[in-house]
Design an enzyme around this catalytic site. Structure first.
Site, PDB file in Angstrom:
ATOM      1  N   CYS A 132      11.165 -10.548   1.918  1.00  0.00           N
ATOM      2  CA  CYS A 132      11.290 -10.003   0.512  1.00  0.00           C
ATOM      3  C   CYS A 132      12.423  -9.089   0.344  1.00  0.00           C
ATOM      4  CB  CYS A 132       9.959  -9.531   0.240  1.00  0.00           C
ATOM      5  SG  CYS A 132       9.708  -8.776  -1.516  1.00  0.00           S
ATOM      6  N   CYS A 135      11.703  -6.017  -1.840  1.00  0.00           N
ATOM      7  CA  CYS A 135      10.528  -5.075  -0.995  1.00  0.00           C
ATOM      8  C   CYS A 135      11.111  -4.115  -0.026  1.00  0.00           C
ATOM      9  CB  CYS A 135       9.646  -5.742  -0.493  1.00  0.00           C
ATOM     10  SG  CYS A 135       8.766  -7.062  -1.191  1.00  0.00           S
ATOM     11  N   ASP A 136      12.018  -5.113   0.887  1.00  0.00           N
ATOM     12  CA  ASP A 136      12.749  -4.340   2.028  1.00  0.00           C
ATOM     13  C   ASP A 136      14.188  -3.860   2.191  1.00  0.00           C
ATOM     14  OD1 ASP A 136      10.014  -4.309   3.191  1.00  0.00           O
ATOM     15  OD2 ASP A 136      10.342  -6.280   3.906  1.00  0.00           O
TER      16      ASP A 136
HETATM   17  C1  LIG Z   1       5.959  -8.320   4.680  1.00  0.00           C
HETATM   18  C2  LIG Z   1       5.771  -8.188   3.274  1.00  0.00           C
HETATM   19  C3  LIG Z   1       6.293  -6.926   2.820  1.00  0.00           C
HETATM   20  C4  LIG Z   1       5.966  -6.831   1.269  1.00  0.00           C
HETATM   21  N1  LIG Z   1       6.479  -5.690   0.865  1.00  0.00           N
HETATM   22  C5  LIG Z   1       6.454  -5.408  -0.525  1.00  0.00           C
HETATM   23  C6  LIG Z   1       6.622  -4.124  -1.082  1.00  0.00           C
HETATM   24  O1  LIG Z   1       7.073  -3.214  -0.315  1.00  0.00           O
HETATM   25  N2  LIG Z   1       6.531  -4.008  -2.445  1.00  0.00           N
HETATM   26  C7  LIG Z   1       5.840  -4.982  -3.306  1.00  0.00           C
HETATM   27  O2  LIG Z   1       5.495  -4.777  -4.340  1.00  0.00           O
HETATM   28  N3  LIG Z   1       5.551  -6.046  -2.656  1.00  0.00           N
HETATM   29  C8  LIG Z   1       5.794  -6.196  -1.334  1.00  0.00           C
HETATM   30  N4  LIG Z   1       5.262  -7.494  -0.817  1.00  0.00           N
HETATM   31  C9  LIG Z   1       4.864  -8.714  -1.826  1.00  0.00           C
HETATM   32  C10 LIG Z   1       3.259  -8.267  -2.191  1.00  0.00           C
HETATM   33  O3  LIG Z   1       2.618  -8.179  -0.768  1.00  0.00           O
HETATM   34  C11 LIG Z   1       2.793  -9.455  -3.089  1.00  0.00           C
HETATM   35  O4  LIG Z   1       3.491  -9.595  -4.117  1.00  0.00           O
HETATM   36  C12 LIG Z   1       1.327  -9.329  -3.115  1.00  0.00           C
HETATM   37  O5  LIG Z   1       0.715  -8.863  -1.950  1.00  0.00           O
HETATM   38  C13 LIG Z   1       0.849 -10.358  -3.885  1.00  0.00           C
HETATM   39  O6  LIG Z   1      -0.685 -10.086  -4.000  1.00  0.00           O
HETATM   40  P1  LIG Z   1      -1.686 -11.151  -4.469  1.00  0.00           P
HETATM   41  O7  LIG Z   1      -2.910 -10.328  -4.689  1.00  0.00           O
HETATM   42  O8  LIG Z   1      -1.471 -12.052  -5.381  1.00  0.00           O
HETATM   43  O9  LIG Z   1      -1.876 -11.841  -3.221  1.00  0.00           O
HETATM   44  P2  LIG Z   1      -2.024 -11.703  -1.401  1.00  0.00           P
HETATM   45  O10 LIG Z   1      -1.662 -10.348  -1.261  1.00  0.00           O
HETATM   46  O11 LIG Z   1      -1.128 -12.767  -0.916  1.00  0.00           O
HETATM   47  O12 LIG Z   1      -3.345 -11.802  -1.061  1.00  0.00           O
HETATM   48  C14 LIG Z   1      -4.159 -13.279  -1.049  1.00  0.00           C
HETATM   49  C15 LIG Z   1      -5.434 -12.997  -0.822  1.00  0.00           C
HETATM   50  O13 LIG Z   1      -6.069 -14.467  -1.034  1.00  0.00           O
HETATM   51  C16 LIG Z   1      -6.943 -14.719   0.167  1.00  0.00           C
HETATM   52  N5  LIG Z   1      -6.933 -15.897   0.417  1.00  0.00           N
HETATM   53  C17 LIG Z   1      -6.132 -17.004   0.573  1.00  0.00           C
HETATM   54  N6  LIG Z   1      -6.759 -18.475   0.435  1.00  0.00           N
HETATM   55  C18 LIG Z   1      -8.094 -18.239   0.183  1.00  0.00           C
HETATM   56  C19 LIG Z   1      -9.317 -18.956   0.474  1.00  0.00           C
HETATM   57  N7  LIG Z   1      -9.160 -20.137   0.461  1.00  0.00           N
HETATM   58  N8  LIG Z   1     -10.381 -18.565   0.232  1.00  0.00           N
HETATM   59  C20 LIG Z   1     -10.573 -17.125  -0.013  1.00  0.00           C
HETATM   60  N9  LIG Z   1      -9.404 -16.103  -0.086  1.00  0.00           N
HETATM   61  C21 LIG Z   1      -8.273 -16.835   0.317  1.00  0.00           C
HETATM   62  C22 LIG Z   1      -6.055 -13.899   1.255  1.00  0.00           C
HETATM   63  O14 LIG Z   1      -6.945 -13.740   2.532  1.00  0.00           O
HETATM   64  C23 LIG Z   1      -5.757 -12.742   0.555  1.00  0.00           C
HETATM   65  O15 LIG Z   1      -6.674 -11.787   0.538  1.00  0.00           O
HETATM   66  C24 LIG Z   1       5.410  -7.654   0.540  1.00  0.00           C
HETATM   67  C25 LIG Z   1       4.983  -9.003   1.036  1.00  0.00           C
HETATM   68  C26 LIG Z   1       5.296  -9.180   2.474  1.00  0.00           C
HETATM   69  C27 LIG Z   1       4.822 -10.309   3.131  1.00  0.00           C
END
Ligand SMILES: Cc1cc2nc3c(=O)[nH]c(=O)nc-3n(C[C@H](O)[C@H](O)[C@H](O)COP(=O)(O)OP(=O)(O)OC[C@H]3O[C@@H](n4cnc5c(N)ncnc54)[C@H](O)[C@@H]3O)c2cc1C
Length: 309
Positions: A132, A135-136
């Site tokens: 990302c 992000c980084d």
């Molecule tokens: C290394 C890294 C660094 C990042 N740094 C930043 C940053 O600095 N700033 C920023 O704004 N964004 C950052 N991001 C992006 C950010 O993390 C994501 O945009 C954000 O987490 C998305 O949130 P979400 O709630 O949609 O899903 P996610 O955070 O992807 O969470 C998904 C959830 O769904 C659950 N899940 C999946 N499948 C199932 C299933 N079948 N049954 C039950 N549960 C399930 C998982 O366990 C998890 O809890 C970063 C991402 C990464 C990978």
């Protein structure tokens, strides 16, 4: 039976949980394979509003979870194997919990970045390997960066990273790029971007301070060389986590859930989607949290209407 089950505990699911818990709807939240979501895999988060000094990803997610718990959200570990959406209440088959039923569902299962699958890559996530740039990128001021990928997002990430990096090397397996002409031209005209095409990534090399280089094979000559770098951005796409839905919800051609514009409603009444699983554009913690709030409010309204009929 539960009024609402939230699937996933990233910023989207946890924000939805805070709102629904404060609305006295006692949501059940299923954590899935990665409790706390993607931010638990990173270190410092500098762009989530409210933390002028930044905050560690796992701490931010822990705070969100505690906030939801304080208002009565119930958390369970386990992941959803399948959902039957043919009629309400919806039936969920949950690993380790058996069958659960819910009047409404919030899908917040995120999208997983694709990795190259080469040695040294996963071990160095947060130590120079990232998926990302938004992000980084900021952590790589004045440094050299490799971007791997040949599509529009790789071009976009490479261009964006030149704001910080001293040099960006674009590495792609083939000579031809999949990216649109306009994105390719923009990258080709950027004097900070150099090209290492027709190279297959083989291994990420690192030292005590993180990434130091990437070993690649020249597909034309077969020669193996190391490109020295301080960082590696893997930009080869994401996979929205929707397999367990068995195709019952509409998706776009890349697999992201489709929601009605300006809302979180899916094609099935009573099922709402938020966060990265329905967002192939922004994919940020704050945008995920924002749509989590929207999903909770959409869900509340749906339940109110269902009760008054
Ligand atoms: C290394 C890294 C660094 C990042 N740094 C930043 C940053 O600095 N700033 C920023 O704004 N964004 C950052 N991001 C992006 C950010 O993390 C994501 O945009 C954000 O987490 C998305 O949130 P979400 O709630 O949609 O899903 P996610 O955070 O992807 O969470 C998904 C959830 O769904 C659950 N899940 C999946 N499948 C199932 C299933 N079948 N049954 C039950 N549960 C399930 C998982 O366990 C998890 O809890 C970063 C991402 C990464 C990978």
């Amino acid at each position: 039976m539960h009024k609402t089950i939230i699937i996933g505990t990233g910023p989207a699911g946890l924000t939805a949980a805070i709102y629904l818990a404060r609305a006295n709807l006692n949501p059940l939240v299923i954590e899935g394979p990665e409790p706390g979501g993607q931010l638990t895999t990173t270190t410092e988060v500098e762009n989530f509003p409210g933390f002028p000094e930044g905050i560690m990803g796992p701490e931010l997610m822990d705070n969100m979870r505690k906030q939801a718990e304080r208002f009565g959200a119930e958390f369970r570990s386990g992941w959803v194997n399948s959902v039957d959406m043919s009629q309400r209440p919806f039936k969920l088959s949950v690993e380790g919990m058996g069958e659960l039923t819910a009047e409404t569902l919030i899908i917040s299962t995120g999208a997983s970045a694709k990795y190259l699958g080469i040695p040294g890559e996963k071990d160095n996530v947060g130590r120079g390997v990232s998926t990302c740039a938004t992000c980084d990128g900021f952590f790589f001021r004045g440094k050299k960066i490799i971007v791997v990928g040949g599509g529009d997002s790789a071009m976009e990430e490479a261009n964006f990273l030149t704001r910080f990096a001293s040099e960006v090397v674009l590495v792609h397996r083939r000579e031809e790029l999949r990216a649109s002409k306009i994105m390719q031209d923009r990258a080709r005209n950027n004097p900070k971007i150099s090209w290492s095409l027709n190279r297959t990534p083989l291994e990420v090399e690192s030292g005590p301070l993180g990434v130091t280089g990437m070993k690649v094979r020249n597909n034309e000559t077969g020669e193996v060389e190391t490109i020295a770098t301080d960082g590696l951005f893997v930009a080869i796409g994401h996979t929205p986590n929707t397999k367990f839905l068995g195709g019952q919800l509409e998706t776009d051609e890349t697999g992201y859930l489709i929601v009605k514009p300006g809302s979180t409603e899916t094609n099935v009444p009573g099922v709402f989607a938020c966060g990265d699983v329905q967002d192939n554009k922004y994919r940020q913690a704050i945008s995920a949290a924002g749509t989590g709030c929207m999903a909770a409010l959409d869900c509340e309204r749906f339940l109110e209407n269902a009760e008054s009929h």
